[in-house]
Design an enzyme around this catalytic site. Structure first.
Site, short mmCIF file in Angstrom:
data_model
loop_
_atom_site.label_atom_id
_atom_site.label_comp_id
_atom_site.label_asym_id
_atom_site.label_seq_id
_atom_site.Cartn_x
_atom_site.Cartn_y
_atom_site.Cartn_z
N CYS A 62 6.91 24.42 -0.36
CA CYS A 62 6.11 23.33 -0.93
C CYS A 62 6.96 22.06 -0.84
O CYS A 62 7.64 21.85 0.16
CB CYS A 62 5.71 23.65 -2.37
SG CYS A 62 7.09 23.95 -3.49
N ARG A 121 -0.65 15.68 1.85
CA ARG A 121 0.80 15.65 2.09
C ARG A 121 1.13 16.48 3.33
O ARG A 121 1.95 16.08 4.15
CB ARG A 121 1.57 16.16 0.88
CG ARG A 121 1.53 15.22 -0.31
CD ARG A 121 2.40 15.72 -1.46
NE ARG A 121 3.82 15.63 -1.13
CZ ARG A 121 4.79 16.16 -1.87
NH1 ARG A 121 4.48 16.85 -2.96
NH2 ARG A 121 6.05 16.02 -1.53
#
Length: 282
Positions: free
Chosen positions: A230, A175
């Site tokens: 995050c 990611r």
């Protein structure tokens, strides 16, 4: 690690203290069945805490998927869990602390000093022969805790954009590199951030690595003030907890990638640390 974590053996000992509040924070991305998992088996005396509705404000593109909750609402929730002023609080989940760390961070941020994460969570408790209760627990007596938010460092998107220290991206590496993005509108990372997946804080049994290993891990990222983000400010709290365990204070960017990637004015980097940066049109 005693200020951040508690072992299953230590938990057995402290549960004799009726002041201890035990919170079950089972949540995982794509798994909405935390309440059902709790009913199917939990540590006796634990109160279920809903991360989506109790540990976060409603999502929005402007604030991210898990904005910080309103302090007044958080205090109301904490009282409904039976938390009183001065009570020790222990949080756990079944995913290595990935969700429980959100409760740890929020309650520390809100001024509760004695909050610890059960190392290894429910699997460790079961593996150590701990008792399991099923069904609902009686509602706890209403607590009287008074929260005082602002006790943990926080940064916003502007601060993340110009962070001069170490900015850690706690998401999975793919990611970070922009190879996949299952949730948010853009793939990639904040320019200048370093890939530091939260999962690497844990061993094969879902427990935090030993202190020396964690120190070595974080030392490799460089020196200077540390901030963490995050996807939505949940697993980044786990990184903050791991850093705290080795004596490193880190700021949390609560909006995280879910906020950053929804803002067309923010640049996006892809690839490894030295990868390309996509700058928005002015």
């Amino acid at each position: 690690m005693s200020a951040v974590l508690i072992s299953t053996n230590e938990l057995r000992e402290v549960l004799a203290d009726k002041r201890v509040r035990l919170l079950d924070v089972r949540w995982a991305l794509g798994d909405p069945d935390g309440p059902q998992h709790y009913l199917e088996g939990h540590i006796p005396g634990a109160v279920f805490v809903d991360l989506e509705t109790e540990l976060a404000a409603p999502p929005s593109p402007a604030r991210g998927r898990h904005p910080l909750p309103d302090p007044t609402q958080l205090e109301k929730c904490a009282r409904s869990w039976g938390v009183r002023n001065g009570d020790p609080v222990i949080v756990y989940d079944a995913t290595g602390g990935m969700a429980a760390a959100r409760a740890w961070w929020l309650l520390r941020w809100a001024g509760i000093a004695d909050v610890r994460i059960l190392d290894g969570g429910l699997p460790a408790w079961i593996g150590a022969g701990g008792d399991i209760a099923t069904g609902a627990e009686p509602d706890p007596e209403l607590g009287d805790v008074e929260l005082n938010p602002g006790q943990m460092p926080v940064i916003d998107a502007d601060a993340a954009a110009k962070w001069s220290g170490v900015l850690l991206d706690a998401r999975a590496g793919e990611r970070y590199r922009g190879e996949v993005e299952p949730v948010d509108p853009q793939a990639g990372h904040i320019p200048g951030a370093i890939s530091a997946p939260t999962a690497d804080n844990l061993d094969a049994n879902g427990r935090f690595h030993a202190l020396d290993a964690l120190r070595d891990r974080f030392a490799a990222f460089g020196s200077g003030p540390v901030a963490v983000y995050c996807g939505s400010g949940v697993t980044a709290a786990h990184q903050v907890a791991a850093l705290a365990a080795v004596g490193i204070e880190a700021a949390l960017y609560p909006g995280s990638w879910s906020q950053w990637s929804n803002d067309p004015k923010r640049p996006v980097a892809t690839g490894p640390e030295s990868g390309s940066i996509r700058v928005p049109a002015r």
